[in-house]
Scaffold this motif. Structure first.
Motif: not given
Length: 456
Positions: A376-379, A383-385, A442-443
């Motif tokens: 969850g954190i890395m994904t 998303f933010q990037a 997103v992909y």
């Protein structure tokens, strides 16, 4: 010099780049975690009421951090994307607007501290001592919050350019100052009067102001990938909009944590004040596990944002995959620590038998959620990037409001206090499902077209 710093995010080998940018942030976040724990250890020695009071203040501090970090995340994402696109002047404008927004946030929180502090804490308990100590701590932290807010904005500005060392030094100076000043001001050492809980708050704001001052020196007196010159500042709504396109969802995400803590405190205090203290202890201990992952997050965010702006699919995806692996290892180790040594962790805070009875099963059960949190954190960082901060917000709303609070209330009502803690892994499991679905989206919409561009 500045050109080298800018280009390394698009040219340096990805594994070494992640480590070089993340390790300073991870170290500084670990030291920050140490401060959080040390602060609570000292306060716990004033009594269980003091620890409960500080635990009640914790969501207020989380809200303050949410505003500062969320604004900084939006600014970080915008600066790194604009640098990747070679639009340096717009990156400069984003940094200048960030400082102005930090000052505006301080005014807002100072007003909140003046007018809403006592009614807020009085709504939780009739214990006059707990309310008094919570108010003493909160007044100081909110009225002098300019140090912490400006510090957070400057850290994210430096990180966005790839300069992680200065950001690390700023955080370490603030945290170390807090650690040194805490016992002096709480217990009255070296000629200082014993100020109790208020002393802990004063130590906090002094550390933040020192860190802010050092950050200002770094920002204005050294060369970076951007140039901040407030003399040329012109307010632009478009820049603010672009910052908060990612920043506002990030604020909501962080604020949800504050709302969650307030609501859980409201549920737990119906069982005992010891349960509220245990929740406060958990969040302090949790920071040792999660802060290094958030440091990793800080390191990879500008790398992913830069390479998204530069349309470099391979580097963006390599960064995400390696960051996900590192996060899984770190949080997996934390889960084992909480599962095997809960009593030892609780005793760091001189826990009473009542607190141990609640805390030992709580730490073990909550630790199950750590494994899914890595994904969850890395994904969410990905998303933010790529400018999709709203997706991160949706996942946080599901995990920390839509699932965990109803689950906690229902579990407590039908199976008692010990069952409440199962709401954490249940919510994390739901979050993993939604995160995976949004990642596919997103992909298809953002990353697959980049991949097609790279193929011959």
């Amino acid at each position: 010099m500045s050109e080298v710093r800018e280009n390394k995010m698009g040219t340096a080998p990805v594994p070494g780049l992640i480590l070089s940018m993340s390790l300073p942030a991870m170290l500084s976040m670990l030291i920050q975690s140490l401060y959080n724990v040390v602060d609570s250890i000292f306060v716990a020695r004033l009594g269980e009421n003091a620890l409960t009071a500080v635990s009640l203040v914790y969501p207020v501090q989380m809200l303050l951090v949410a505003a500062g970090v969320g604004t900084g995340v939006g600014m970080n994402s915008l600066i790194s994307r604009r640098l990747g696109e070679k639009r340096r002047e717009e990156a400069n404008q984003a940094a200048e607007h960030g400082l102005v927004l930090g000052a505006a946030l301080w005014v807002l929180f100072a007003l909140m501290g003046l007018f809403f502090t006592k009614p807020f804490f009085a709504s939780f308990t009739d214990d006059a001592e707990i309310v008094s100590m919570a108010c003493d701590y909160s007044y100081i932290v909110l009225l002098f919050s300019f140090g912490g807010l400006i510090q957070m904005i400057m850290e994210k500005t430096l990180q966005a350019t790839g300069n992680m060392i200065f950001s690390m030094v700023v955080q370490i100076v603030g945290a170390v100052a807090n650690i040194i000043l805490d016992p002096i001001m709480i217990f009255g050492l070296l000629g200082c009067p014993a100020l109790g809980v208020a002393g802990a708050a004063i130590a906090t704001v002094i550390g933040q102001i020192l860190a802010m001052a050092l950050g200002l020196v770094f920002l204005f007196c050294f060369k970076h990938g951007i140039q901040v010159d407030m003399r040329r500042f012109r307010f632009r709504w478009r820049t603010v909009r672009d910052i908060y396109a990612v920043g506002f969802p990030a604020i909501i995400m962080q604020s949800i944590g504050s709302v969650l803590t307030v609501a859980l405190n409201g549920i737990l205090i119906g069982y005992s004040s010891a349960a509220v203290a245990v929740l406060g202890i958990y969040f302090k201990l949790q920071s040792f596990v999660f802060m290094p992952v958030f440091g990793l997050n800080q390191g990879v965010m500008p790398i992913m944002g830069y390479n998204y702006g530069a349309r470099n699919y391979r580097r963006l995806c390599s960064t995400y995959k390696l960051a996900l692996l590192f996060a899984f290892i770190l949080l997996g180790a934390g889960a084992l620590l909480f599962g095997i040594f809960p009593r030892q962790l609780m005793m760091i805070f001189d826990s009473s038998e009542a607190m141990l009875k609640v805390g030992i099963p709580a730490l073990r059960i909550i630790s199950y959620s750590f494994w899914g949190a890595s994904f969850g954190i890395m994904t969410s960082t990905l998303f933010q990037a790529v400018g999709q901060g709203v997706y991160s917000m949706l996942v946080s709303i599901l995990r920390q409001l839509a699932v965990i609070l109803p689950a906690a209330w229902l579990l407590g009502r039908f199976w008692g206090l010990d069952a409440i803690w199962y709401a954490f892994p249940i919510a994390e499991l739901a979050g993993v499902g939604l995160t995976a679905a949004l990642l596919i989206r997103v992909y298809r919409r953002k990353l697959q077209p980049m991949r097609a561009e790279e193929q011959p």
